[in-house]
Design a protein around this motif. Structure first.
Motif, PDB file in Angstrom:
ATOM      1  N   SER A   1       0.214   0.154  -7.562  1.00  0.00           N
ATOM      2  CA  SER A   1      -0.915   0.182  -8.496  1.00  0.00           C
ATOM      3  C   SER A   1      -1.270  -1.232  -8.933  1.00  0.00           C
ATOM      4  O   SER A   1      -0.517  -1.874  -9.682  1.00  0.00           O
ATOM      5  CB  SER A   1      -0.578   1.039  -9.727  1.00  0.00           C
ATOM      6  N   GLY A   2      -2.415  -1.721  -8.457  1.00  0.00           N
ATOM      7  CA  GLY A   2      -2.828  -3.084  -8.755  1.00  0.00           C
ATOM      8  C   GLY A   2      -2.897  -3.386 -10.235  1.00  0.00           C
ATOM      9  O   GLY A   2      -2.494  -4.465 -10.680  1.00  0.00           O
TER      10      GLY A   2
ATOM     11  N   PRO B   1       0.818  -1.216   0.000  1.00  0.00           N
ATOM     12  CA  PRO B   1       0.000   0.000   0.000  1.00  0.00           C
ATOM     13  C   PRO B   1       0.847   1.259   0.000  1.00  0.00           C
ATOM     14  O   PRO B   1       2.053   1.223   0.294  1.00  0.00           O
ATOM     15  CB  PRO B   1      -0.809  -0.121   1.303  1.00  0.00           C
ATOM     16  N   THR B   2       0.234   2.371  -0.339  1.00  0.00           N
ATOM     17  CA  THR B   2       0.933   3.645  -0.348  1.00  0.00           C
ATOM     18  C   THR B   2       1.372   4.018   1.068  1.00  0.00           C
ATOM     19  O   THR B   2       0.772   3.584   2.052  1.00  0.00           O
ATOM     20  CB  THR B   2       0.024   4.743  -0.947  1.00  0.00           C
TER      21      THR B   2
ATOM     22  N   HIS C   1      -6.354 -10.618  -2.427  1.00  0.00           N
ATOM     23  CA  HIS C   1      -6.990 -11.550  -3.351  1.00  0.00           C
ATOM     24  C   HIS C   1      -6.194 -11.804  -4.634  1.00  0.00           C
ATOM     25  O   HIS C   1      -6.491 -12.753  -5.363  1.00  0.00           O
ATOM     26  CB  HIS C   1      -8.387 -11.043  -3.729  1.00  0.00           C
ATOM     27  N   ASN C   2      -5.195 -10.958  -4.913  1.00  0.00           N
ATOM     28  CA  ASN C   2      -4.550 -11.045  -6.229  1.00  0.00           C
ATOM     29  C   ASN C   2      -3.031 -11.143  -6.223  1.00  0.00           C
ATOM     30  O   ASN C   2      -2.437 -11.320  -7.284  1.00  0.00           O
ATOM     31  CB  ASN C   2      -4.931  -9.806  -7.069  1.00  0.00           C
TER      32      ASN C   2
ATOM     33  N   ARG D   1      -8.632  -0.200  -0.361  1.00  0.00           N
ATOM     34  CA  ARG D   1      -8.820  -0.952  -1.604  1.00  0.00           C
ATOM     35  C   ARG D   1      -7.547  -1.696  -1.984  1.00  0.00           C
ATOM     36  O   ARG D   1      -7.611  -2.826  -2.503  1.00  0.00           O
ATOM     37  CB  ARG D   1      -9.247  -0.020  -2.744  1.00  0.00           C
ATOM     38  N   GLN D   2      -6.396  -1.073  -1.740  1.00  0.00           N
ATOM     39  CA  GLN D   2      -5.127  -1.742  -2.030  1.00  0.00           C
ATOM     40  C   GLN D   2      -4.988  -3.034  -1.225  1.00  0.00           C
ATOM     41  O   GLN D   2      -4.615  -4.071  -1.758  1.00  0.00           O
ATOM     42  CB  GLN D   2      -3.956  -0.813  -1.725  1.00  0.00           C
ATOM     43  N   PHE D   3      -5.275  -2.947   0.065  1.00  0.00           N
ATOM     44  CA  PHE D   3      -5.181  -4.140   0.917  1.00  0.00           C
ATOM     45  C   PHE D   3      -6.092  -5.246   0.389  1.00  0.00           C
ATOM     46  O   PHE D   3      -5.713  -6.419   0.351  1.00  0.00           O
ATOM     47  CB  PHE D   3      -5.549  -3.796   2.356  1.00  0.00           C
TER      48      PHE D   3
END
Length: 309
Positions: free
Chosen positions: A122-123, A32-33, A299-300, A292-294
């Motif tokens: 950035s996902g 995360p940022t 999951h990805n 949202r990053q977490f």
């Protein structure tokens, strides 16, 4: 306050150059940022003869040196950095553009016989590295314009409903103006929705062997660090960066206009909201982004090593 200043790098970076081959290996440092990825990347690069490549969708912009928290001049001088601050914000820069630039740069890094360390939160960018991109056909200017015309004709809410009828799965998590315009134009072009295209085989992932590192910390500490960093950005001149964008009459549909901090500070220059509200809303959006990053990483992203700070 900077979490990276308290890190014992010698303790956590137990990775040796012997683990890697400059000819076909790469490292991803993700997280995360505001968690300290850049400082860790520099420390690791020193240790294994590495160079750093940006995988942050905001740090690509030359217009946002301060507000994107680009690496310091000291860090840039110590270790070679690539793909930072090289895109003008007036360009509608995409993850596909970045992936092409990344692959081009990796060829240069290979000639230098150094280990590439890809750093970012950035996902979409990281997912492109690991899995490639959906092969969505190019959309004609005619259909792009038809999409914009429809949006202007019916307004955001009705346009969102229209997209929901076409692709409810996509719109659940992609409902900002730009993504809705993109989705509708793709449907006009192909008569297939975005969910269909995203389920097709992907292309373009990196062929290198990748060692993935995830930088983790307590969420409350990250939130606190984000708030502190945003205040410091403003002290260092971030407001002037956004004012320059505002004076240039930057297109509000461009990715840079929706970057963290930029959106609400532009509203402040529009005199739509107060400076205080712009700061509060920018900090709020950053915290939401971290959340949202977490979720995305959970999951990805499968990591070979987790570093808890």
């Amino acid at each position: 306050m900077n979490m990276s200043s308290t890190i014992n790098f010698e303790k956590i970076l137990d990775i040796s150059i012997d683990n890697f081959c400059w000819q076909n290996d790469a490292i991803i440092i993700a997280g995360p940022t505001c968690v300290g990825k850049s400082a860790i990347a520099v420390a690791l690069a020193k240790q294994i003869n590495g160079v750093i490549l940006n995988a942050d969708s905001v740090q690509v912009y030359k217009n946002l040196k301060i507000l994107s928290a680009r690496p310091s001049e000291e860090e840039l001088q110590v270790i070679p950095h690539f793909l930072y601050g090289y895109v003008d914000g007036s360009n509608n820069f995409s993850v596909a553009d970045w992936l092409f630039d990344l692959k081009t740069t990796l060829k240069k890094v290979q000639l230098l016989k150094k280990i590439p360390i890809i750093v970012g939160g950035s996902g979409l960018y990281i997912n492109a590295v690991l899995n490639g991109l959906s092969k969505i056909p190019n959309v004609s200017e005619k259909n792009k314009n038809l999409s914009i015309t429809k949006f202007n004709e019916v307004g955001y809410e009705k346009f969102k409903q229209l997209n929901s009828q076409i692709d409810p799965e996509f719109v659940k998590i992609n409902n900002d103006r730009q993504r809705l315009l993109r989705a509708y134009s793709v449907f006009l072009q192909t008569q297939k929705n975005m969910t269909f295209w995203h389920k097709q085989p992907r292309e373009g992932k990196l062929e290198q062997k990748i060692f993935s590192i995830f930088i983790n910390s307590e969420r409350r500490l990250i939130y606190k660090n984000c708030d502190f960093r945003f205040d410091k950005m403003l002290e260092k001149g971030a407001l002037a960066e956004v004012e320059s964008l505002w004076k240039s009459k930057i297109d509000r549909s461009l990715p840079i206009s929706k970057s963290l901090g930029v959106k609400w500070l532009l509203e402040y220059f529009d005199k739509s909201i107060s400076y205080k509200d712009a700061v509060v809303l920018s900090k709020r959006d950053t915290r939401r982004f971290v959340k949202r990053q977490f979720t995305w990483f959970k999951h990805n992203f499968i990591s070979n090593k987790i570093i808890n700070i």
